[in-house]
Design an enzyme around this catalytic site. Structure first.
Site, short mmCIF file in Angstrom:
data_model
loop_
_atom_site.label_atom_id
_atom_site.label_comp_id
_atom_site.label_asym_id
_atom_site.label_seq_id
_atom_site.Cartn_x
_atom_site.Cartn_y
_atom_site.Cartn_z
N ASP A 78 54.39 15.16 17.66
CA ASP A 78 54.19 16.58 17.35
C ASP A 78 55.11 17.04 16.23
OD1 ASP A 78 56.37 16.26 19.23
OD2 ASP A 78 56.36 18.42 19.52
N GLU A 138 57.88 17.00 21.73
CA GLU A 138 59.33 16.89 21.53
C GLU A 138 59.91 18.20 21.02
OE1 GLU A 138 63.18 16.11 19.49
OE2 GLU A 138 61.37 16.95 18.63
#
Ligand SMILES: [Zn+2]
Length: 377
Positions: A78, A138
């Site tokens: 991400d 994350e």
């Protein structure tokens, strides 16, 4: 495939944390299955019901144990969001030996380097298990990695966690903790203070105590860190409803970043004691402390084999990071974890994020060396 081409394909897939990462995972899956990796997907739904996937790909010698990796290369799929007027965000653009695009350094550059390194490795001759771990969420609190940790999805001996460090190996990091504090009072007409109790005056007294705790913790020093102690921050404070009403409620956030060796809960316990102290002076002092996040600091020993190898390969002494990474979760899975990646964290979350091409290539070579060292000999 050249590492730049891989990076441009990764950047072209919009994988901001709010979206599902299914598309980038299916890309990564295809890339590594072609090389003979066994892929496990660990899907979940995030708090808004969006599908997220953690992926573990392993390759190893005959009869290898899929649940146990000698070396894991770990990257989050991400990215942080990008401004709509940043036209290059999803199309990797080269200027002056740098590649611009969202995620180019945080952390798709590392993932591209990892894919290129495994492509060049003699996977047929692996003696020990090599894993690629690609996580979700994350940037919103290492939520994917925490799921892997809680599920004990694999055990890892050595982990290289990709984050922009300008290729300096980072063997330790501060923790990250957050609490929401709600102080309550009693509303009343401000002309008659005795009819109420100001939540803002109460909160202010607590903030003063928190500042004293911050001062006290400066004595617990770790010279490898900048600054060399646990830091505290009251980042938001909000209370009251009008200028002539005694404030009934005051809310604030307290963030702290503990140094290794100091329990993440310690600040929480000190603040709880400060609340008790207030209560002993003010019988109806009402305060709620809600812990939102409690990520421990991590430290891999300076003499760990992975630290030594990466220091030799990069020619740089291992350092420490002050920002959050997935190293603590890898440590919990048994690893000596070191954070390393191309690009600079200071440009990572802004419009115009870039990775220097030279570092991208260098990272690929370093990861190839690590694979050779831990899995091929
Ligand atoms: Zn990152």
């Amino acid at each position: 495939m050249p590492v730049e081409k891989t990076l441009s394909e990764l950047v072209a897939i919009n994988s901001v944390s709010a979206r599902s990462n299914a598309e980038i995972i299916s890309y990564l899956r295809a890339r590594v299955e072609e090389l003979g990796f066994h892929v496990r997907e660990l899907p979940y739904r995030d708090e808004r019901g969006v599908e997220k996937i953690n992926m573990i790909a392993v390759a190893g010698a005959e009869g290898f144990d899929e649940g146990q990796a000698e070396l894991a290369l770990v990257g989050h799929t991400d990215t942080v969001p990008f401004a709509s007027d940043w036209t290059e965000a999803l199309s990797l653009t080269e200027r002056e030996e740098k590649l611009y695009g969202r995620g180019s350094c945080d952390t798709k550059g590392f993932i591209a380097a990892a894919l290129t390194a495994v492509e060049s490795a003699a996977l047929k001759h692996l003696k020990r298990t090599l894993a690629l771990v690609f996580t979700a969420d994350e940037e919103v609190g290492c939520l994917g990695a925490k799921r892997l940790m809680d599920a004990r999805a694999l055990s890892v001996k050595h982990a290289i966690v990709g984050e922009p460090t300008s290729l300096q190996p980072m063997r330790a990091g501060k923790g990250y903790c957050l609490a929401e504090i709600v102080v309550r009072g009693r509303e009343g007409h401000s002309a008659y203070p005795s009819v109420g109790a100001s939540a803002i005056f109460r909160a202010a007294r607590l903030v003063t105590e928190i500042e004293k705790i911050a001062e006290l913790l400066k004595d617990d020093r770790r010279e490898d860190f900048d600054p060399p102690h646990t830091t505290l921050n009251v980042g938001l404070i909000q209370g009251g409803t009008a200028k002539n009403i005694i404030a009934g409620e005051c809310r604030m956030t307290l963030e702290w970043r503990p140094v290794p060796g100091q329990r993440a809960r310690q600040v929480f316990e000190l603040v709880s004691q400060a609340v008790e102290k207030q209560r002993s002076r003010d019988a109806d002092y009402e305060c709620e402390l809600n812990v939102v996040r409690l990520d421990e600091a991590t430290e891999t020993p300076a003499d760990a084999p992975l630290v030594g190898l990466l220091e030799t390969e990069t020619g740089r002494a291992a350092g420490t990071v002050a920002f959050g990474t997935e190293a603590p979760q890898m440590t919990a899975l048994g690893a000596h974890a070191v954070v390393l990646g191309p690009g600079d964290i200071r440009v990572a979350h802004r419009t115009g994020e870039f990775v220097p091409i030279k570092e991208l290539h260098r990272c690929t070579e370093i990861l190839a060396r690590a694979i050779e060292h831990f899995c091929l000999h």
